[in-house]
Design an enzyme around this catalytic site. Structure first.
Site, PDB file in Angstrom:
ATOM      1  N   GLY A 192       0.812  -1.269  -0.146  1.00 35.44           N
ATOM      2  CA  GLY A 192      -0.107   0.141   0.089  1.00 35.44           C
ATOM      3  C   GLY A 192       0.803   1.343   0.093  1.00 35.44           C
ATOM      4  O   GLY A 192       0.469   2.155   0.903  1.00 35.44           O
ATOM      5  N   VAL A 209      -3.284  -7.956  -1.800  1.00 35.58           N
ATOM      6  CA  VAL A 209      -2.563  -8.599  -0.753  1.00 35.58           C
ATOM      7  C   VAL A 209      -3.666  -9.393   0.095  1.00 35.58           C
ATOM      8  O   VAL A 209      -3.180 -10.388   0.930  1.00 35.58           O
ATOM      9  CB  VAL A 209      -1.997  -7.733   0.705  1.00 35.58           C
ATOM     10  CG1 VAL A 209      -0.958  -6.710  -0.088  1.00 35.58           C
ATOM     11  CG2 VAL A 209      -3.212  -6.745   1.104  1.00 35.58           C
ATOM     12  N   SER A 223      -3.479   1.087  14.282  1.00 34.99           N
ATOM     13  CA  SER A 223      -4.237   2.206  14.295  1.00 34.99           C
ATOM     14  C   SER A 223      -4.566   2.647  15.445  1.00 34.99           C
ATOM     15  O   SER A 223      -4.456   1.728  16.726  1.00 34.99           O
ATOM     16  CB  SER A 223      -5.257   2.009  13.454  1.00 34.99           C
ATOM     17  OG  SER A 223      -6.510   2.901  13.861  1.00 34.99           O
ATOM     18  N   TYR A 275     -13.038  -2.077  10.215  1.00 33.86           N
ATOM     19  CA  TYR A 275     -11.744  -1.384  10.389  1.00 33.86           C
ATOM     20  C   TYR A 275     -10.913  -1.703  11.901  1.00 33.86           C
ATOM     21  O   TYR A 275     -10.012  -2.050  11.913  1.00 33.86           O
ATOM     22  CB  TYR A 275     -11.674  -0.063  10.173  1.00 33.86           C
ATOM     23  CG  TYR A 275     -10.210   0.463  10.087  1.00 33.86           C
ATOM     24  CD1 TYR A 275      -9.533   0.504   9.073  1.00 33.86           C
ATOM     25  CD2 TYR A 275      -9.842   1.417  11.006  1.00 33.86           C
ATOM     26  CE1 TYR A 275      -8.232   1.019   8.891  1.00 33.86           C
ATOM     27  CE2 TYR A 275      -8.618   1.965  10.953  1.00 33.86           C
ATOM     28  CZ  TYR A 275      -7.978   1.875   9.814  1.00 33.86           C
ATOM     29  OH  TYR A 275      -6.655   2.622   9.599  1.00 33.86           O
ATOM     30  N   ALA A 329     -11.769  -3.969  14.215  1.00 30.30           N
ATOM     31  CA  ALA A 329     -11.675  -5.479  14.116  1.00 30.30           C
ATOM     32  C   ALA A 329     -10.521  -5.831  13.588  1.00 30.30           C
ATOM     33  O   ALA A 329      -9.634  -6.716  14.190  1.00 30.30           O
ATOM     34  CB  ALA A 329     -13.062  -6.299  13.896  1.00 30.30           C
TER      35      ALA A 329
END
Length: 256
Positions: free
Chosen positions: A14, A66, A144, A157, A159
């Protein structure tokens, strides 16, 4: 003066924009050759490669989803074919859906978990196999604030990022005997293309909540990645490092 990562090779997933691009560029500034992964933004990846080339470092772009085993196998085969080895893997690729839990489509959940968590697993597995044969390496997973806080409208997101933190710990325990270190970098409020779309003025929204008084940049995150990839972090593994200006250390506090 020699650079801390002189002669090393890295794969950053990414890396066509945002934090991933910042990481790829900083790794190159510190001596790395870099494989720049992208999924859909071919021009963004090409721009990252050009900027790395302008530093006098080797780089190439490689397209892969990915979350798909075949794509990951092809990406690693191409990276190893170009560089001959892989010293550093950065699992940065990620997507998110902004939607309430009760409204979230199963396909949206599957897409986020496949990219963010399954992608981290597939790449770490492939990278770990190669690094095991070579006798060591460094894997850095990008987490995050969702590793710690429950963010509304980001259930898939959150999780996936919470899963990445525990995955990092298990990977570090299993791969440590082979000289492979696995760590997680958890950014706070970082101003990039995606986060700018979340708020009319992202910086003004998040800076007052951050003890250091500003939002972060991709370079803030990238410098931590370089540290974890370097010999300076040789005895650090299984850890999550928060690059957040203190944001996630501060509780909701009614007396400000």
């Amino acid at each position: 003066m020699s650079l801390p990562l002189e002669g090393k090779t890295a794969l950053v997933t990414g890396a066509s924009k945002g934090i991933g691009k910042g990481i790829a560029l900083e790794l190159a500034r510190n001596g790395c050759s870099v494989a720049v992964n992208y999924h859909s933004d071919e021009e963004g990846a090409a721009a990252t490669v050009r900027e790395i080339g302008a530093m006098g470092r080797r780089a190439f772009s490689v397209k892969a989803d990915v979350g798909r085993s075949a794509d990951v196998d092809r990406m690693f085969a191409e990276s190893l074919g170009r560089f001959g080895r892989l010293d550093i893997l950065v699992n940065n690729a990620g997507v998110q859906t902004w939607k309430a839990l009760v409204d979230l489509e199963e396909s949206e959940w599957d897409r986020v978990l496949a990219t963010n968590l399954k992608g981290c697993f597939l790449c770490t597995q492939r990278g770990g196999r190669h690094m095991k044969e070579r006798g060591g390496g460094s894997i850095i997973n990008i987490g995050s604030g969702c590793n710690k806080w429950a963010f509304p409208n980001l259930v898939d997101y959150t999780a996936s990022k919470g899963g990445i933190e525990m995955f990092t710990k298990v990977a570090a325990v299993e791969l440590g005997p082979h000289g492979i270190r696995v760590n997680c970098v958890a950014p706070g409020a970082i101003e990039i293309e995606r986060t700018q779309e979340e708020s009319g003025n992202y910086g003004e929204t998040w800076a007052p909540l951050t003890p250091l008084g500003r939002v972060g940049t991709p370079l803030d995150v990238a410098r931590c990645v370089v540290f974890l990839a370097s010999e300076a972090a040789d005895f650090i593994t299984g850890q999550t490092i928060w690059v957040d200006g203190g944001l996630f250390s501060k509780p909701a506090w009614p007396y400000d």
